[in-house]
Write an enzyme that holds these catalytic residues in place. Structure first.
Site, PDB file in Angstrom:
ATOM      1  N   LYS A   1       0.831  -1.205   0.000  1.00  0.00           N
ATOM      2  CA  LYS A   1       0.000   0.000   0.000  1.00  0.00           C
ATOM      3  C   LYS A   1       0.869   1.260   0.000  1.00  0.00           C
ATOM      4  O   LYS A   1       2.089   1.182   0.215  1.00  0.00           O
ATOM      5  CB  LYS A   1      -0.926  -0.035   1.215  1.00  0.00           C
ATOM      6  CG  LYS A   1      -1.885  -1.219   1.190  1.00  0.00           C
ATOM      7  CD  LYS A   1      -2.732  -1.253   2.455  1.00  0.00           C
ATOM      8  CE  LYS A   1      -3.695  -2.423   2.443  1.00  0.00           C
ATOM      9  NZ  LYS A   1      -4.551  -2.419   3.648  1.00  0.00           N
TER      10      LYS A   1
ATOM     11  N   PHE B   1     -16.101   2.996   6.463  1.00  0.00           N
ATOM     12  CA  PHE B   1     -14.707   3.368   6.188  1.00  0.00           C
ATOM     13  C   PHE B   1     -14.342   3.284   4.708  1.00  0.00           C
ATOM     14  O   PHE B   1     -13.227   3.630   4.327  1.00  0.00           O
ATOM     15  CB  PHE B   1     -13.744   2.496   7.017  1.00  0.00           C
ATOM     16  CG  PHE B   1     -13.877   1.021   6.755  1.00  0.00           C
ATOM     17  CD1 PHE B   1     -13.264   0.422   5.662  1.00  0.00           C
ATOM     18  CD2 PHE B   1     -14.612   0.219   7.630  1.00  0.00           C
ATOM     19  CE1 PHE B   1     -13.382  -0.933   5.426  1.00  0.00           C
ATOM     20  CE2 PHE B   1     -14.734  -1.149   7.402  1.00  0.00           C
ATOM     21  CZ  PHE B   1     -14.119  -1.720   6.297  1.00  0.00           C
TER      22      PHE B   1
ATOM     23  N   ARG C   1      -0.921 -14.891   4.164  1.00  0.00           N
ATOM     24  CA  ARG C   1      -1.701 -14.190   5.191  1.00  0.00           C
ATOM     25  C   ARG C   1      -1.010 -14.285   6.557  1.00  0.00           C
ATOM     26  O   ARG C   1      -0.997 -13.318   7.315  1.00  0.00           O
ATOM     27  CB  ARG C   1      -3.111 -14.767   5.275  1.00  0.00           C
ATOM     28  CG  ARG C   1      -3.953 -14.548   4.042  1.00  0.00           C
ATOM     29  CD  ARG C   1      -4.436 -13.143   3.901  1.00  0.00           C
ATOM     30  NE  ARG C   1      -5.421 -12.821   4.910  1.00  0.00           N
ATOM     31  CZ  ARG C   1      -6.145 -11.721   4.928  1.00  0.00           C
ATOM     32  NH1 ARG C   1      -6.002 -10.822   3.982  1.00  0.00           N
ATOM     33  NH2 ARG C   1      -7.011 -11.489   5.878  1.00  0.00           N
TER      34      ARG C   1
ATOM     35  N   ASN D   1      -1.723  -0.151   7.463  1.00  0.00           N
ATOM     36  CA  ASN D   1      -1.170  -1.488   7.705  1.00  0.00           C
ATOM     37  C   ASN D   1      -0.333  -2.028   6.542  1.00  0.00           C
ATOM     38  O   ASN D   1      -0.114  -3.218   6.425  1.00  0.00           O
ATOM     39  CB  ASN D   1      -2.262  -2.472   8.129  1.00  0.00           C
ATOM     40  CG  ASN D   1      -3.281  -2.747   7.048  1.00  0.00           C
ATOM     41  OD1 ASN D   1      -3.151  -2.299   5.910  1.00  0.00           O
ATOM     42  ND2 ASN D   1      -4.316  -3.484   7.404  1.00  0.00           N
TER      43      ASN D   1
ATOM     44  N   HIS E   1      -1.650  -5.554   1.520  1.00  0.00           N
ATOM     45  CA  HIS E   1      -2.882  -6.324   1.311  1.00  0.00           C
ATOM     46  C   HIS E   1      -2.500  -7.696   0.791  1.00  0.00           C
ATOM     47  O   HIS E   1      -1.587  -7.826  -0.023  1.00  0.00           O
ATOM     48  CB  HIS E   1      -3.787  -5.638   0.273  1.00  0.00           C
ATOM     49  CG  HIS E   1      -4.865  -6.541  -0.237  1.00  0.00           C
ATOM     50  ND1 HIS E   1      -6.049  -6.699   0.435  1.00  0.00           N
ATOM     51  CD2 HIS E   1      -4.920  -7.378  -1.313  1.00  0.00           C
ATOM     52  CE1 HIS E   1      -6.799  -7.583  -0.224  1.00  0.00           C
ATOM     53  NE2 HIS E   1      -6.126  -8.006  -1.291  1.00  0.00           N
TER      54      HIS E   1
END
EC number: 2.7.4.6
Length: 152
Positions: free
Chosen positions: A12, A60, A88, A115, A118
């Site tokens: 990100k 959000f 993950r 965070n 993704h």
């Protein structure tokens, strides 16, 4: 490779801005996964709205699209045995406060809204995300020289 699967991983804007691209790629390579595709891009709002369509009714959602559109991202496809599940685990929990040290989010993140990465949450979503972000001809087939040292 028998039972190989693919996953979609996106670094990100905060991960790019913080200079974590190399570290993240290194972790996936060192694990033994094979990079199949990668692109560095400024994702359009349209692409992001499609990517996060399952979250469109969440409060959000507008902020998420704005954040993901705020800077460049690195979109990647990785391949390997159980790469979705293992990827993950490597990422850590969505909320970095719940992530263990040694995971990407556990080592580099503080807040859920920043965070840095993704990862697809299932093989089905990986297929959808890969098809959304990449054309078939952008997925490169090759056999790494270390392949036989990683897989039985």
């Amino acid at each position: 490779m028998a039972h190989a699967e693919r996953t979609f991983i996106a670094i990100k804007p905060d991960g790019v801005q913080r200079g974590l691209v190399g570290e993240i790629i290194k972790r996936f390579e060192q694990k033994g996964f094979r990079l199949v595709a990668m692109k560095f891009l400024q994702a359009s709002e349209e692409l992001l709205k499609q990517h996060y369509i399952d979250l469109k009714d969440r409060p959000f959602f507008p902020g998420l699209v704005k954040y993901m559109n705020s800077g460049p991202v690195v979109a990647m496809v990785w391949e390997g045995l159980n790469v979705v599940k293992t990827g993950r685990v490597m990422l850590g929990e969505t909320n970095p406060a719940d992530s263990k040290p040694g995971t990407i989010r556990g080592d580099f993140c503080i807040q859920v809204g920043r965070n840095i990465i993704h990862g697809s949450d299932s093989v089905k979503s990986a297929e959808k995300e890969i098809n959304l972000w990449f054309k078939p001809e952008e997925l490169i087939e090759y056999k790494p020289c270390a392949f036989d040292w990683i897989y039985e």
